[in-house]
Motif scaffolding. Sequence first.
Motif, PDB file in Angstrom:
ATOM      1  N   PHE A 143      45.838  33.929  41.585  1.00 25.77           N
ATOM      2  CA  PHE A 143      44.398  33.954  41.757  1.00 25.77           C
ATOM      3  C   PHE A 143      43.836  34.973  40.768  1.00 25.77           C
ATOM      4  O   PHE A 143      44.556  35.823  40.256  1.00 25.77           O
ATOM      5  N   GLN A 197      40.082  37.424  39.939  1.00 33.96           N
ATOM      6  CA  GLN A 197      38.737  37.838  40.342  1.00 33.96           C
ATOM      7  C   GLN A 197      38.089  38.587  39.193  1.00 33.96           C
ATOM      8  O   GLN A 197      38.574  39.658  38.796  1.00 33.96           O
ATOM      9  N   GLU A 221      33.679  35.897  43.003  1.00 35.73           N
ATOM     10  CA  GLU A 221      34.655  35.749  44.078  1.00 35.73           C
ATOM     11  C   GLU A 221      36.040  35.469  43.509  1.00 35.73           C
ATOM     12  O   GLU A 221      36.189  34.945  42.407  1.00 35.73           O
ATOM     13  N   GLN A 267      39.257  33.458  42.904  1.00 35.04           N
ATOM     14  CA  GLN A 267      39.488  32.028  42.856  1.00 35.04           C
ATOM     15  C   GLN A 267      40.942  31.744  42.490  1.00 35.04           C
ATOM     16  O   GLN A 267      41.577  32.525  41.786  1.00 35.04           O
TER      17      GLN A 267
END
Length: 122
Positions: free
Chosen positions: A37, A39, A44, A46
């Motif tokens: 992920f 950021q 946010e 993701q």
Amino acid sequence: QVNLVESGGGLVQAGTSLKLSCTASGRTFSNAAMGWFRQAPGKERQIVAAISREGAKTWYVTAVKGRFTISRDNAKNTLYLQMNNLGPEDTAVYYCAADYVGNYYRMKPNYWGQGTQVTVSS
């Protein structure tokens, strides 16, 4: 408890490559679907890419398809993210995540790493 430790981040120029690694300990690594992920500041977190437990199946967000490759070595308890042709839009903190319950295509991580910063200058 699972401990995930990322490494490999840094400051690079646009068009170059980086390879992130995530070393896991605490539970059987091959029992987890794994993902990366990211950021970016003010945004946010993701998902970027995910991989199945055995490593045969992968998924990528559209923005990185063809540039990033996720892989894993279950014998070494390690997850990788090869990032090529980086651009400023890839600047973010990158997190390794493990999901011991669900599947790679619908990850809901149970565990997170602390993150590694990737900064791409134009």
